[in-house]
Enzyme design. Sequence first.
Site, PDB file in Angstrom:
ATOM      1  N   PRO A   1      20.182 -37.303 -62.925  1.00 57.26           N
ATOM      2  CA  PRO A   1      21.008 -36.415 -63.758  1.00 57.26           C
ATOM      3  C   PRO A   1      20.170 -35.347 -64.456  1.00 57.26           C
ATOM      4  O   PRO A   1      18.985 -35.543 -64.701  1.00 57.26           O
ATOM      5  CB  PRO A   1      21.628 -37.367 -64.790  1.00 57.26           C
ATOM      6  CG  PRO A   1      21.454 -38.731 -64.210  1.00 57.26           C
ATOM      7  CD  PRO A   1      20.225 -38.692 -63.381  1.00 57.26           C
ATOM      8  N   CYS A   2      20.798 -34.231 -64.769  1.00 56.28           N
ATOM      9  CA  CYS A   2      20.048 -33.136 -65.412  1.00 56.28           C
ATOM     10  C   CYS A   2      20.593 -32.790 -66.799  1.00 56.28           C
ATOM     11  O   CYS A   2      20.230 -31.762 -67.359  1.00 56.28           O
ATOM     12  CB  CYS A   2      20.067 -31.894 -64.534  1.00 56.28           C
ATOM     13  SG  CYS A   2      21.692 -31.158 -64.302  1.00 56.28           S
TER      14      CYS A   2
END
Length: 502
Positions: free
Chosen positions: A106-107
């Site tokens: 995830p970012c």
Amino acid sequence: MVDFARIQIVRQKIARLRAGAKPRVLDLFAGCGGLSLGFQAAGCEIVAAVEFDAEAARSHGVNFHPEDGRFAQARDITTTPPDKLTADLGLGKPESTFDIIVGGPPCQAFARVGRSKLREVADHPEAFRHDPRARLYIEYIEYVKACAPLAVVMENVPDMLNFGGHNIAHEICEVLAAEGYICGYTLLNAALYGVPQMRERAFLIAIRAEIADRVCFPAPSHQIDLPAGYEGTRAVALKLLANSDTHGPDSYWHPIPDADDELPHAVTAQQALEDLPAIHALSEMQNGNLKRGARRFDKPLPYPQVDAVSEYGRLMRDWPGFRAPDRLRDHVIRYLPRDYKLFARLSPGDQYPQAYQTAEAMFAEELARLHTNGAKPRKGSKAWKELRASIVPPYDHTKFPNKWRKMEAERPARTLMAHLGKDSYSHIHYDSTQARTISVREAARLQSFPDGFIFSGTMNPAFRQIGNAVPPLLAKAIGLELLKQINDGLALPVREVVVVRR
């Protein structure tokens, strides 16, 4: 100093593949295994995975390592360094075990990191204090450093290219380039690769400079004119590319592959689903076969007798290693008694505003019928409110118009999301006689999971696993192109690459 040990490890892996061995894959943030399944179909061996969600980890294990329960255990990447993973699974040293690392960390964290580059974040031992989720990308990069794979594939949402003012893909490429990789990234839409779903994602590929001097992405196998909404999302994602001095013609960005006009049209929702058993929700409910409660996968259904199965349907039934069972698993739907009649009256492409308007009309019709029979409730009374609530959904029709959508039979489905685990209104079946949202197995078909692929848990966890996954057919296309590049590089003399460790 020069990392001679790393040079030797890379050369050993090249020699192993030159001898004809299959590339060995580690899947990080693996989910139930969309990337794993695609890379396996491309010719790789799925050696291990790291997945935090217990049901998804169990699904991955039962599909790729059914003989060994250790592979079905959930693992937190922040507390599972590479040497612990390989020790737990009896795989030997991390640097000798994997040839390719795939996954999609995830970012979200980097909206809060400020203006610092990922390179600086990755090198900062206290970076996680900005946001604990920042560690997820750091841990991914640490796995690459520790395992010395010949190639890396990373997947994420298009916002990866424009997240809080950061182009995360570009910053990751900078980090990997410093580790001796040739890097590139682009956007790919699953519908262009045989998936009956218009799902756009960012993909980053990195290959050791010893065997490649450039990165290639797969050419489309299908064509489609994407709706305006997809073009808008793409424009937002690419905004930093247009406005940044650091993203010129020699940067890591690769233009989005174009589809040839002579290619076959994208696989449609009807082609994907038409050979599956029909579930007529209203009659199933009236017969007592559909009730409130957890939907379990304990009632397999026989495939119907049909005149012909589409090419796509045949692929989903005959996928090597995951051939269809005699009776179909997990073809279960949500219990939505208020809405089945409403679903039947919606037109293809209708979204929540149209659904709300149709429900209001149905409510007015029912009031008129009761008035004719002399039983119309007084407006605003308890009976009137209860009647309205039994017909009209309670959500504000001026907000979240995409919350509902009736699929169009002759087009691919819109993007499946993890939110399927909470409701399925975003994918109402195109067949008005069935009048329902899609089943777990239908969601799997739209994501290109074959019928023999097993999802652990009950309905909601299975929907979530499917919505989070990379479509296996898209992953296969990426895997085939990557293996072609690796094999082309193996046929040439090994390039000299010197990585200097700080």
